[in-house]
Motif scaffolding. Structure first.
Motif, mmCIF file in Angstrom:
data_model
loop_
_atom_site.group_PDB
_atom_site.id
_atom_site.type_symbol
_atom_site.label_atom_id
_atom_site.label_comp_id
_atom_site.label_asym_id
_atom_site.label_seq_id
_atom_site.Cartn_x
_atom_site.Cartn_y
_atom_site.Cartn_z
ATOM 1 N N ALA A 1 0.899 -1.332 -0.043
ATOM 2 C CA ALA A 1 0.118 0.171 -0.171
ATOM 3 C C ALA A 1 0.814 1.230 -0.096
ATOM 4 O O ALA A 1 0.697 2.254 -0.662
ATOM 5 N N ILE A 2 1.834 0.922 0.806
ATOM 6 C CA ILE A 2 2.920 2.187 0.880
ATOM 7 C C ILE A 2 3.420 2.694 -0.501
ATOM 8 O O ILE A 2 3.718 3.582 -0.941
ATOM 9 N N ALA A 3 3.986 1.242 -1.117
ATOM 10 C CA ALA A 3 4.476 1.567 -2.528
ATOM 11 C C ALA A 3 3.733 2.122 -3.631
ATOM 12 O O ALA A 3 3.942 2.892 -4.455
ATOM 13 N N LEU A 4 2.482 1.628 -3.546
ATOM 14 C CA LEU A 4 1.316 2.060 -4.198
ATOM 15 C C LEU A 4 1.290 3.450 -4.208
ATOM 16 O O LEU A 4 1.014 4.260 -5.103
ATOM 17 N N CYS A 5 1.207 3.960 -2.963
ATOM 18 C CA CYS A 5 0.971 5.309 -2.724
ATOM 19 C C CYS A 5 2.095 6.277 -3.460
ATOM 20 O O CYS A 5 1.807 7.517 -4.175
#
Length: 905
Positions: free
Chosen positions: A570-574
């Motif tokens: 999720a962090i990487a996607l952000c």
């Protein structure tokens, strides 16, 4: 006579008596302007010492007392004719022989070396008892006896004069002969004894003279009016080849010539234009370009730094041009764009020139351009005049401006107003109240712009409650008047000029409007900064939102709410979404900036092109208004010239005093009396010779070459070089062209071609076309003792002025012995004929051979001296009576033939 009183002096010396009749008749002839001035000297008033000789000078019938010495001292004299009148009748008082000799010596010594011609004229009638004191002949003189006869002409029958002591009767027959012998007749050089050698000894001649004057002043006056009065229609010129015809389609011929003139010289009033460049297409910013720019934008966005991508866009658009337009000449801008002056009134066409110069000077000052000189339009106006003349006389004067052709024939326009309207074609039917309100008295037909302004002013007055009705009536009259003048060549060419001027004004207005709109565009730096701020806030919001999502995902994974298998992705996607969103925002911002750059470059290029085109349009406005002024001036001059190409056809009718009674048969004065049809026929024939193709060239060149002289000292350069007139400024400028054309239009300057053409007409009538002049004198009216008689010209002349042969003098003047010897024959004749206009003066003087006084028929006076009979040499004479008886007689008796050797002869 050909000589004037400045170099020929005629002096008549006479005594009282019958010579007074000669003087009275000569005075009457002088009053009728038939004889030249002469001096009359009375023998009784001559002092024997020759000092201060009184004389009477007769000029045009008026006597003026003078002294002979004063006359000789005050004049240059080349020839002196001394005429002594010698009455021979018994009881008359002849001139003293001593006076004759003294008078001749005085003239010879005091006339400044002038040649002296001595003439003695004997006045004798048949049956006169000869005076013993009269000297018939003097050596060294022309001794002439006036034949006592009267005849109509040389070689014709004659009438013997009767004995008369009436001075008037003697004078009326002798005075015309005295005038013929002494060279006194005016307008003819007839002095038969000026160069005739003097007979030797005391010989004398019998002389007679015939005189005819054929006056055609009335006929010439009628012919002058018929020949030079065109009746409002230009004459058809004569072509050596095919005949010239009139043009029926006037508008087509006029417009064709106007277009040809503009096609030849229109480039002088046109400037080049710069095409408006097309806008370059904006470069498309792809996503890859955005990623490559991402690194450069990232730091700038994070640090909130201004963009430097728009350095190629100027912060202002054509600031120098706009400052010049709106700062330096706001009034001129208002005139050109709004069409009104500073007071809100509609401007005249004359204001466009000054406004265009002001704006143009401001543009040149802002851009550093060099001022351009006005074009030289002299060739245009010379061809303008030539084209107008070509339409009138069908001569091609300039290449590219041929005459109008109708089939195979050259053609001309009928009316001068169809070529260039003249002063008579001006509109002046303006009511006084309207004229006073508008300050307009006349409107010239070629003044198209002035006419438009006048009609606009009339429309403004039509709603006025006081003068509205007059204004509407004037508008209707102007409209009808315009319909007649719009088809002329001058108006056609003026329309081309005004249409071009209107197009340039419209172009300048459109360009100025575009420049004004370009100035109202936002500053590119401000617009780009606004785009940057929008992009910055979008990136910041996107970053904050995605950072919060990433932090939330990490916190949830750290709190083990969710697994790191979900929190880490999720962090990487952000991070990936943030990077993509920022790249997309940067791409959009860069695309907008690129579009702004392309638009600004297009606007800058368009403004530069508009500036160049605006300067060209302003120059054309200035040049066209100057050309329009010149057009008005040349139209005024040409209109006035074509209306009266020969000037005012003034012809003064010379009326001489008429001799009603008293002229003898040998002298007559007649006048030609042609009818109207004859005069019209002669005028038509002369027009074919005088009005040839190109007949207007000489009158127009004469008018133009005299422009400097007409203007006086203010136009010395024009006087030296008339071609400079074509480069001067036009109407309203006060230049020599403006002043000359206005004087021409007002009639203060006129063509002088009428006098020249009339001289040519008289030259034709007295030269190659002399048969035409006979029509003017086909019927000659003359007076015989107050009775009007009509005769043909040959009958009237009766051979006077032509050589004749086989003539004889009246035998009553000769003795029987002289008649038997054939001394009555005419052996000398001097015929002279001089043309005076269409008429003539003819004089014929005839004289006999030299004779002795004994050959004249005259009764001896009983008081005369004794006549001695010469002895026959070597023959002894035996008188019929004793010698002592003969010696007692004091006077001889009847003649007795001498006896020789006792035989009577």
């Amino acid at each position: 006579m050909a000589e004037t009183e400045m170099n020929v002096l005629t002096v008549i010396l006479a005594s009282a008596g019958v010579a007074d009749g000669v003087r009275d008749v000569l005075r009457d002839l002088s009053a009728a302007d038939l004889v030249a001035p002469f001096l009359w000297v009375d023998d009784a008033q001559i002092p024997l010492d020759g000092t201060r000789i009184p004389t009477v000078e007769t000029v045009r019938g008026t006597d003026r007392a003078a002294t002979l010495q004063d006359v000789l001292a005050s004049r240059r004299v080349d020839l002196v004719r001394l005429c002594v009148l010698v009455p021979t009748a018994a009881g008359s008082v002849p001139v003293r022989a001593k006076s004759e000799r003294m008078f001749a010596e005085l003239l010879s010594s005091n006339a400044g070396g002038a040649r002296l011609v001595r003439i003695r004229l004997l006045l004798q009638r048949p049956g006169d008892q000869r005076s013993g004191t009269a000297v018939p002949a003097l050596a060294g003189w022309h001794n002439l006896l006036i034949a006592p006869e009267d005849s109509r002409g040389p070689g014709m029958g004659h009438e013997s004069l009767v004995l008369s002591t009436d001075a008037i009767d003697v004078g009326r027959h002798a005075a015309p002969v005295v005038a013929g012998v002494a060279g006194l007749w005016t307008d003819v050089d007839h002095a038969p004894f000026d160069d005739e050698p003097v007979l030797p000894g005391n010989s004398l001649r019998v002389v007679r003279s015939f005189y005819r004057r054929l006056d055609t002043s009335h006929a010439e006056h009628q012919l002058h009016a018929e020949l030079l009065d065109f009746g409002g229609q230009l004459p058809l010129p004569r072509d050596a080849g095919t005949p010239v015809v009139y043009v029926d389609d006037v508008p087509a011929a006029s417009s064709e010539m106007a277009r040809a003139l503009w096609a030849k010289h229109g480039h002088l009033l046109q400037s080049g234009r710069v095409p408006t460049p097309t806008a370059r297409p904006a470069r498309v910013i792809t996503f890859g370009d955005a990623l490559r720019m991402f690194g450069r934008f990232l730091l700038a966005v994070l640090l909130n730094a201004p963009s430097r991508l728009i350095t190629r866009v100027s912060s202002t658009v054509a600031s120098a041009t706009q400052t010049a337009l709106y700062g330096a000449a706001p009034g001129a801008y208002r005139v050109v764009v709004g069409g009104v002056d500073s007071d809100g009134r509609k401007v005249a066409w004359t204001d466009y020139a000054s406004a265009s110069r002001q704006i143009g000077a401001a543009l040149d000052s802002a851009t550093g351009a060099v001022h351009r000189a006005a074009p030289d339009l002299s060739a245009l106006w010379r061809d303008y005049a030539r084209a107008a003349l070509t339409l009138a006389d069908a001569r091609e004067r300039s290449a590219g401006l041929p005459p109008v052709q109708v089939g195979a024939h050259r053609a001309v326009l009928r009316s001068a107003s169809d070529i260039v309207p003249g002063p008579a074609d001006d509109f002046d039917d303006i009511p006084g109240v309207v004229s006073a309100t508008l300050h307009a008295h006349t409107v010239e037909a070629p003044d198209i712009l002035g006419l438009d302004e006048f009609r606009e002013q009339l429309r403004g007055l039509e709603q006025d409650p006081v003068i509205g009705l007059d204004a509407r009536r004037t508008s209707s009259a102007v409209k009808a008047w315009m319909a007649r003048g719009r088809r002329s060549f001058a108006v056609g060419f003026g329309t081309i000029l005004t249409n071009r001027l209107a197009a340039d004004v419209s172009e300048a207005q459109a360009i100025l409007k575009r420049l004004e709109n370009a100035e109202e565009l936002r500053d590119p730096a401000e617009e780009s900064a606004e785009h940057q701020r929008t992009m910055f806030w979008r990136v910041r919001i996107t970053t904050i939102v995605l950072v919060l999502l990433a932090v939330l995902s990490g916190v949830l994974a750290w709190r083990q709410v969710i697994s790191w298998w979900y929190g880490g992705p999720a962090i990487a996607l952000c991070v990936l979404v943030w990077a993509g969103m920022v790249a997309w925002i940067c791409q959009r911002a860069q695309q907008k900036l690129e579009d702004l750059l392309a638009r600004r470059e297009a606007v800058t290029a368009a403004v530069e092109a508009d500036r160049v085109n605006l300067r060209a349009a302003l120059r054309e406005i200035d040049d066209l208004t100057g050309a329009y002024r010149q057009y008005l001036s040349w139209s005024r001059a040409l209109g006035a010239f074509l209306a009266q190409p020969l000037g005012v056809a003034e012809h003064t009718l010379t009326v001489h005093r008429r001799i009603e009674w008293g002229l003898p048969w040998h002298s007559a004065i007649g006048s030609g009396t042609p009818d109207t049809e004859q005069v019209a026929r002669v005028a038509d024939e002369l027009r074919q010779d005088l009005f040839t193709v190109g007949w207007l060239t000489d009158p127009w060149d004469t008018v133009v070459s005299g422009a400097g002289a007409a203007l006086g000292g203010a136009a010395q350069d024009i006087d030296r070089d008339p071609s400079l007139l074509a480069v001067k400024a036009g109407a309203g400028s006060g230049s020599p062209l403006d002043e000359w054309s206005q004087r021409f239009h007002d009639g203060r300057v006129r063509s002088t071609g009428a006098a020249l053409l009339w001289e040519r007409a008289l030259g034709e009538l007295t030269g190659p076309r002399s048969e035409l002049s006979r029509e003017l004198v086909a019927v000659v009216e003359h007076r015989v003792d107050g009775t009007v008689r009509r005769a043909g010209v040959d009958e009237f002349l009766a051979g006077v002025g032509r050589p004749t042969s086989g003539s004889f003098f009246d035998r009553s003047a000769f003795s029987d012995t002289a008649t038997m010897k054939g001394l009555t024959a005419v052996v000398g004749e001097v015929p002279t004929t001089v043309r005076v206009g269409c008429g003539l003066v003819a004089v014929t003087t005839q004289y006999s051979e030299g004779i002795a006084a004994e050959d004249l028929a005259a009764c001896a006076d009983t008081s005369a001296a004794r006549i001695d009979i010469a002895h026959v040499p070597d023959i002894e004479l035996h008188p019929a009576q004793p010698a002592d008886a003969r010696s007692d007689r004091t006077t001889p008796g009847s003649f007795v033939a001498p006896v020789v050797d006792g035989i009577n002869f």
